[in-house]
Design a protein around this motif. Sequence first.
Motif: not given
Length: 53
Positions: A1-21
């Motif tokens: 379950m912690l692995r899913w959390t890390i995955t979604f945090v990485i997705i959020a960071l990448i989306a934030a860098v690319l401008g997809f708020g």
Amino acid sequence: MLRWTITFVIIALIAAVLGFGGIAGAAAGIAKVIFFIFLILFVISLLRGFVKK
């Protein structure tokens, strides 16, 4: 379950860098929910381990 959390945090960071708020906010929200569920289950398992002894 912690692995899913890390995955979604990485997705959020990448989306934030690319401008997809919106996507970044949604992914961060999902990561928070999964992390809190993980914490609750972790505490419950710790308490059950102490009670069995």
